[in-house]
Design a protein around this motif. Structure first.
Motif, short mmCIF file in Angstrom:
data_model
loop_
_atom_site.label_atom_id
_atom_site.label_comp_id
_atom_site.label_asym_id
_atom_site.label_seq_id
_atom_site.Cartn_x
_atom_site.Cartn_y
_atom_site.Cartn_z
N ALA A 38 2.84 9.92 0.72
CA ALA A 38 2.04 9.14 -0.17
C ALA A 38 1.94 7.65 0.27
CB ALA A 38 2.63 9.26 -1.79
N PHE A 39 3.00 7.47 0.61
CA PHE A 39 3.26 5.88 1.35
C PHE A 39 2.08 5.68 2.41
CE2 PHE A 39 4.92 3.23 4.49
CZ PHE A 39 4.71 1.90 3.96
N LEU A 40 2.18 6.79 3.20
CA LEU A 40 1.54 6.81 4.60
C LEU A 40 -0.05 7.06 4.28
CD1 LEU A 40 3.51 8.89 6.73
CD2 LEU A 40 3.43 6.37 6.97
N ARG A 41 -0.24 7.89 3.23
CA ARG A 41 -1.64 7.93 2.80
C ARG A 41 -2.48 7.03 2.05
NH1 ARG A 41 -0.84 12.75 0.02
NH2 ARG A 41 -0.65 11.50 -2.00
N ASP A 42 -1.59 6.75 0.86
CA ASP A 42 -2.17 5.92 -0.14
C ASP A 42 -1.92 4.47 -0.07
OD1 ASP A 42 -2.97 8.19 -1.18
OD2 ASP A 42 -1.38 8.65 -2.36
N GLU A 43 -1.01 4.07 0.80
CA GLU A 43 -0.74 2.53 0.98
C GLU A 43 -1.10 1.96 2.19
OE1 GLU A 43 2.93 1.07 -0.65
OE2 GLU A 43 3.12 2.79 -2.19
N TRP A 44 -0.11 2.33 3.37
CA TRP A 44 -0.67 1.71 4.64
C TRP A 44 -1.86 2.20 5.16
CZ3 TRP A 44 2.43 3.80 9.65
CH2 TRP A 44 2.12 2.96 11.00
N ARG A 45 -2.41 3.50 4.92
CA ARG A 45 -3.80 3.83 5.59
C ARG A 45 -4.76 3.13 4.89
NH1 ARG A 45 -7.76 7.54 4.28
NH2 ARG A 45 -6.94 7.92 2.33
N THR A 46 -4.51 3.06 3.32
CA THR A 46 -5.97 2.40 2.82
C THR A 46 -5.84 1.06 2.74
OG1 THR A 46 -4.70 2.95 0.63
CG2 THR A 46 -5.99 4.66 1.60
N GLU A 47 -4.57 0.43 2.40
CA GLU A 47 -4.59 -0.96 2.12
C GLU A 47 -4.41 -1.64 3.29
OE1 GLU A 47 -4.88 -1.71 -1.45
OE2 GLU A 47 -5.64 0.07 -0.86
N LEU A 48 -3.46 -1.40 4.45
CA LEU A 48 -3.33 -2.29 5.52
C LEU A 48 -2.71 -3.46 5.13
CD1 LEU A 48 -6.38 -1.15 7.78
CD2 LEU A 48 -4.16 -0.74 8.15
N ILE A 49 -3.22 -4.58 5.62
CA ILE A 49 -2.66 -6.01 5.33
C ILE A 49 -2.69 -6.34 3.90
CG2 ILE A 49 -4.70 -7.32 5.73
CD1 ILE A 49 -0.85 -7.86 7.00
N LYS A 50 -3.56 -5.65 3.23
CA LYS A 50 -3.94 -5.80 1.61
C LYS A 50 -2.46 -5.51 0.89
CE LYS A 50 -7.53 -3.66 1.01
NZ LYS A 50 -8.65 -2.83 0.35
N GLY A 51 -1.87 -4.49 1.58
CA GLY A 51 -0.68 -4.16 0.66
C GLY A 51 0.16 -4.65 0.25
N TRP A 52 0.42 -6.00 1.03
CA TRP A 52 1.52 -7.01 0.50
C TRP A 52 1.30 -7.59 -0.71
CZ3 TRP A 52 5.79 -7.08 3.41
CH2 TRP A 52 5.82 -6.70 4.74
N ASN A 53 -0.02 -7.54 -1.06
CA ASN A 53 -0.38 -8.07 -2.43
C ASN A 53 -0.73 -6.73 -3.45
OD1 ASN A 53 -0.30 -10.86 -2.08
ND2 ASN A 53 -2.03 -10.66 -0.98
N THR A 54 -1.46 -5.93 -2.87
CA THR A 54 -2.05 -4.90 -3.80
C THR A 54 -0.97 -3.79 -3.95
OG1 THR A 54 -2.68 -3.43 -2.09
CG2 THR A 54 -4.27 -4.92 -3.09
N LYS A 55 0.07 -3.64 -3.23
CA LYS A 55 1.21 -2.58 -3.62
C LYS A 55 2.57 -3.39 -3.60
CE LYS A 55 -1.42 0.94 -3.05
NZ LYS A 55 -1.60 1.91 -4.54
N GLY A 56 2.63 -4.56 -3.77
CA GLY A 56 3.83 -5.44 -3.91
C GLY A 56 4.77 -5.42 -3.04
N TRP A 57 4.46 -5.09 -1.74
CA TRP A 57 5.37 -5.02 -0.39
C TRP A 57 6.45 -6.27 -0.54
CZ3 TRP A 57 1.49 -3.09 3.66
CH2 TRP A 57 1.31 -1.75 3.36
N TRP A 58 5.70 -7.32 -0.74
CA TRP A 58 6.39 -8.75 -0.57
C TRP A 58 7.62 -8.98 -1.34
CZ3 TRP A 58 5.89 -12.20 3.19
CH2 TRP A 58 6.54 -13.41 3.13
N MET A 59 7.75 -8.40 -2.49
CA MET A 59 8.92 -8.57 -3.42
C MET A 59 9.79 -7.26 -3.36
SD MET A 59 9.12 -11.69 -3.87
CE MET A 59 10.11 -11.62 -5.30
N GLN A 60 9.40 -6.24 -2.68
CA GLN A 60 10.23 -5.26 -2.66
C GLN A 60 11.60 -5.47 -2.37
OE1 GLN A 60 8.71 -1.74 -0.79
NE2 GLN A 60 6.87 -1.60 -1.80
N THR A 61 11.88 -6.21 -1.46
CA THR A 61 13.31 -6.60 -1.14
C THR A 61 14.36 -7.05 -2.57
OG1 THR A 61 12.47 -9.09 -1.03
CG2 THR A 61 12.90 -7.83 1.16
N ASN A 62 13.57 -7.81 -3.42
CA ASN A 62 14.05 -8.23 -4.48
C ASN A 62 14.04 -7.23 -5.70
OD1 ASN A 62 13.18 -10.55 -3.04
ND2 ASN A 62 14.11 -11.97 -4.63
#
Length: 398
Positions: A38-62
């Protein structure tokens, strides 16, 4: 109450295997393949660089850090996930040294996991300012905490025999003498109850691929006491810990008052996805239940092995309050014996020179597994199966 029958069903253990090595690498959650797909299909594939905002990647560390914090007795906002355990050891010890710049001794013990010691040796060479690494026997750590010690760096549970250090006693004495303490929780997190906040811990680090089941090489974590968050110096500093990373300033300014300052570089979001899947299991688990069940299973295993397996000697403490969640037995031909066990589907591991380790992990291990494992070990020793030539060949990983 934790339902261990349910958690067992949440892990994909191969048929016929008794997996007693969760202390080294946890098994795969059943949900992991679909979550990764699902990550490959619905996040990386579709969002690309947008994922840092649209999928909340930036704050997953926290966000992942807060989920791990619950397992180690830490408050939200004090734990962050990224990098490797070795990097986090380096980061924590260097930050501790900066807090006591007039002292030059780093205290550990000669039973600590070698990588922790290697990282400190590298740090001392880098600083080139007269630092010394003191390595007494594990039982003598308390006696070696003196006024010249800057940082005490201890792995709470010994990776070989499972012996557990007294966290509160070491912290109390270290703080009395003005030293900083760094705890490595590699064999604690997900194995035994830990109370970082209640024990007044300064720094703690740990990995997520053992008991937490985040997958091979899954990211590490670092904890910093709330009282230090505004002043701790991240010796290894990167843009991910900058207070304004997208201004692209050439000087580093850590995020004020937040654990975010301990982030370094861009993390692996794919690895975060697997770790999050494992934490979905842990969100349903109480650590006190895990420990109580592990003690029951461990005591059963000890009783069975000692009654059925002559020539094998227990290396772990008998008092469950003085050990982690793996049991170690000494056997002169431990490596070959472990290979024989593995060939019959009982998976543990070996640590030189003669220790066979067995992780007792209640999330996916039950009484039947324990009894079968002891029976297989008994048969191998009785028939001296371990003497077969194929079991004498050393693999790259033991």
């Amino acid at each position: 109450m934790t339902d261990f029958t349910q958690t067992r069903q949440m892990f994909d253990i191969p048929d016929g295997m008794i997996y007693l090595n969760g202390n080294s690498l946890g098994p795969m959650p059943v949900a992991a393949p679909e979550k990764m797909t699902a990550f490959l299909r619905d996040e990386w594939r579709t969002e690309l660089i947008k994922g840092w905002n649209t999928k909340g990647w930036w704050m997953q560390t926290n966000e992942l850090g807060d989920r791990i914090a619950r397992l180690i007795g830490a408050a939200p906002g004090t734990t962050v996930v990224s990098d490797t355990l070795s990097i986090k050891v380096f980061q924590a010890v260097s930050a501790g040294l900066a807090m006591v710049p007039d002292r030059k001794v780093i205290l550990s013990d000669n039973g600590n996991f070698p990588t922790d010691l290697y990282m400190v040796e590298g740090l001392m060479r880098l600083k080139d300012d007269g630092y010394a690494l003191r390595l007494p026997d594990p039982q003598d750590v308390l006696d070696n905490i003196t006024d010249d010690v800057a940082v005490v760096m201890i792995t709470e549970v010994d990776y070989r025999n499972g012996c557990r250090h007294d966290m509160k006693a070491i912290i109390e004495k270290a703080h009395h003498h003005g030293a900083v303490v760094v705890w490595d929780l590699a064999h604690s997190a997900g194995a035994i109850p830990v109370d970082l906040a209640g024990s007044d811990v300064d720094f703690a680090v740990g990995c997520t691929y053992k008991y937490i089941n985040g997958g091979p090489g899954s990211p590490a974590f670092i904890y910093v006491a709330p009282r230090l968050l505004d002043t701790v110096e991240p010796f290894l500093s990167g843009w991910y810990g900058h207070e304004s990373p997208f201004t692209f300033d050439t000087d580093f300014r850590p995020v004020p008052g937040q654990i975010t300052r301990m982030r370094i570089g861009t993390p692996s979001i794919a690895s975060f996805n697997l770790l999050s899947t494992a934490l979905d299991v842990w969100d349903q688990v109480d650590m006190d239940d895990v420990h109580a069940r592990a003690v029951e299973l461990s005591d059963l295993f000890i009783t069975q092995v000692e009654a059925r397996c002559p020539g094998v000697t227990m290396a772990s403490p008998r008092d469950p309050n003085q050990r982690g969640s793996h049991i170690a037995f000494r056997f002169e031909h431990g490596y070959a014996c472990m290979q024989a066990l593995i060939s019959q589907g009982v998976i543990g591991d070996f640590r030189a020179p003669d220790i066979m380790r067995f992780g007792i992990t209640p999330l996916f291990i039950n009484e039947d597994d324990i009894l079968k494992a002891a029976a297989v070990l008994e048969d191998i020793l009785k028939n001296e199966t371990w003497k077969e030539d194929r079991f004498q060949v050393r693999g790259q990983v033991t």
